[in-house]
Write a protein that holds these residues in place. Structure first.
Motif, PDB file in Angstrom:
ATOM      1  N   TYR A   1       3.173   7.284  -0.554  1.00  0.00           N
ATOM      2  CA  TYR A   1       3.170   6.451   0.653  1.00  0.00           C
ATOM      3  C   TYR A   1       4.486   6.597   1.415  1.00  0.00           C
TER       4      TYR A   1
ATOM      5  N   LEU B   1       9.300   2.493  -6.884  1.00  0.00           N
ATOM      6  CA  LEU B   1       8.450   2.316  -5.708  1.00  0.00           C
ATOM      7  C   LEU B   1       7.110   1.773  -6.193  1.00  0.00           C
ATOM      8  N   THR B   2       7.095   0.459  -6.404  1.00  0.00           N
ATOM      9  CA  THR B   2       5.929  -0.229  -6.951  1.00  0.00           C
ATOM     10  C   THR B   2       5.619  -1.460  -6.104  1.00  0.00           C
ATOM     11  N   HIS B   3       4.492  -2.092  -6.367  1.00  0.00           N
ATOM     12  CA  HIS B   3       4.086  -3.291  -5.635  1.00  0.00           C
ATOM     13  C   HIS B   3       5.171  -4.350  -5.668  1.00  0.00           C
TER      14      HIS B   3
ATOM     15  N   PRO C   1       7.244  -1.685  -1.093  1.00  0.00           N
ATOM     16  CA  PRO C   1       7.612  -0.502  -0.301  1.00  0.00           C
ATOM     17  C   PRO C   1       7.130  -0.562   1.148  1.00  0.00           C
ATOM     18  N   GLU C   2       6.003  -1.240   1.397  1.00  0.00           N
ATOM     19  CA  GLU C   2       5.523  -1.343   2.780  1.00  0.00           C
ATOM     20  C   GLU C   2       6.556  -2.060   3.653  1.00  0.00           C
TER      21      GLU C   2
ATOM     22  N   ASP D   1       4.311   4.467  -8.029  1.00  0.00           N
ATOM     23  CA  ASP D   1       2.971   4.569  -7.443  1.00  0.00           C
ATOM     24  C   ASP D   1       2.994   4.758  -5.930  1.00  0.00           C
ATOM     25  N   TYR D   2       4.044   4.289  -5.274  1.00  0.00           N
ATOM     26  CA  TYR D   2       4.112   4.351  -3.815  1.00  0.00           C
ATOM     27  C   TYR D   2       4.960   5.519  -3.304  1.00  0.00           C
TER      28      TYR D   2
END
Length: 349
Positions: free
Chosen positions: A217, A181-183, A187-188, A213-214
């Motif tokens: 989120y 879960l990274t840029h 993930p958005e 990192d996410y």
């Protein structure tokens, strides 16, 4: 021959899976391999698979030099830009083979980093790129052409199928995401697509397996939109294959990729993927044959719903996955190419 594999990440995902395939595949050649990275989740996976591990406290010249002095490898195989830069500064007398796993060359910051990396590339014996787009998209490729080759990722098909059957009680899902879960993985966008799926199909069951990192989120998104009854956040799992095999479809929304190992695993196991049309996914997925590609969220949603509602389509895609996976399962040929470069690097150094 002793090979030291150096990576940044301390968890198990795509690049780490590539290294696992290389290490296990080259045992037939008598290659002794040592895995070096920061300590973390990866330790248990390596221990479970009998792979020697030399952890570092940080990705620094001091720590990498310490490990090199301890291991005394014949070849260093560095698996990202930072690992290869550190190898070049720490091991002037040891041949270095580099593996570039993703295609991420956009922006002025990366341009500067790539320029610096290209300057150090004179110390590299060979560079493997995991997709043609990874090499073609590199700004300074003309300077690296003579020491570069494209080597698509592969998997041991029988090993993948065997591991998928290990946990027979593992439930599957309608839709599954597996990965960091990274840029890079966007993930958005993933959660936006998942929200739309939940709105259109009340009884849908979705799982997200991964950490990064996410992670916070993702957990907050699930809670804020009251998706707990439809979406399970599983966190990191070192045994994703039973989940993949027993799920009806996989979703990927990456901004960029090399040739994702999880996509190859899904093909071997007959699980179709609906994905954004990025880099290595263009080599894996053929629209309507073994999955679907689209850069429109609404189309990603509709294609997934088509797979879930149409048994005939799902079976067609399953067969297409297995057939297409054959080009990604020649592990012996893949390892022979790498072993040959090791030999050449030692002889030339």
């Amino acid at each position: 021959m002793k090979v030291l594999h150096i990576l940044q990440s301390n968890s198990f995902s795509g690049a780490e899976n590539v290294v696992f395939q290389i290490i296990t595949g080259l045992r037939k050649n008598g290659v002794e391999s040592v895995y070096c990275s920061r300590d973390g989740q990866i330790r248990k996976f390596l221990t479970d698979n009998g792979i020697d591990f030399e952890p570092v406290y940080s990705m620094s010249k001091k720590e990498i030099s310490r490990v090199i002095d301890k291991v005394k490898p014949d070849v260093i195989h560095a698996h990202d830009r930072s690992a290869s830069l550190l190898s070049a500064t720490c091991a002037s007398k040891i041949p270095i083979v580099v593996h570039m796993h993703v295609n991420n060359n956009k922006g002025i910051s990366l341009l500067i980093k790539n320029a610096m990396w290209t300057l150090f590339s004179r110390k590299f014996n060979h560079i493997f790129w995991v997709s043609k787009s990874s090499f073609d998209g590199f700004q300074f490729r003309g300077l690296l052409k003579k020491k570069s080759s494209v080597l698509y990722n592969v998997m041991d098909g029988s090993l993948t199928i065997g591991k998928a059957e290990e946990e027979t009680e593992q439930n599957g899902y309608d839709v599954l995401y597996v990965g960091r879960l990274t840029h890079q993985k966007n993930p958005e966008r993933l959660m936006s697509v998942i929200k739309s799926l939940c709105e259109k199909k009340n009884d849908i069951r979705i799982a997200i397996a991964g950490s990064g990192d996410y992670a916070g989120y993702v957990e907050t998104f699930i809670a804020d939109y009251n998706l707990e009854n439809q979406v399970d956040y599983l966190g990191y799992t070192n045994k994703p294959l039973p989940l993949i095999k027993r799920s009806k479809a996989m979703i990927m929304t990456s901004r960029f990729e090399g040739t994702p190992m999880v996509a190859i695993e899904a093909q071997i196991l007959g699980t179709p993927i609906v994905s954004t049309p990025v880099d290595g996914m263009l080599d894996v997925i053929e629209n309507g044959v073994n999955g679907f590609l689209s850069d429109k969220d609404e189309e990603l949603v509709e294609r997934i719903l088509d797979i879930l509602s149409d048994d005939t389509l799902r079976e067609k895609l399953r067969v297409g996955c297995i057939e297409k996976s054959k080009r990604f399962t020649d592990i012996d040929g893949y390892c022979d190419v790498i072993y040959s470069q090791y030999i050449t690097a030692i002889e030339k150094h």
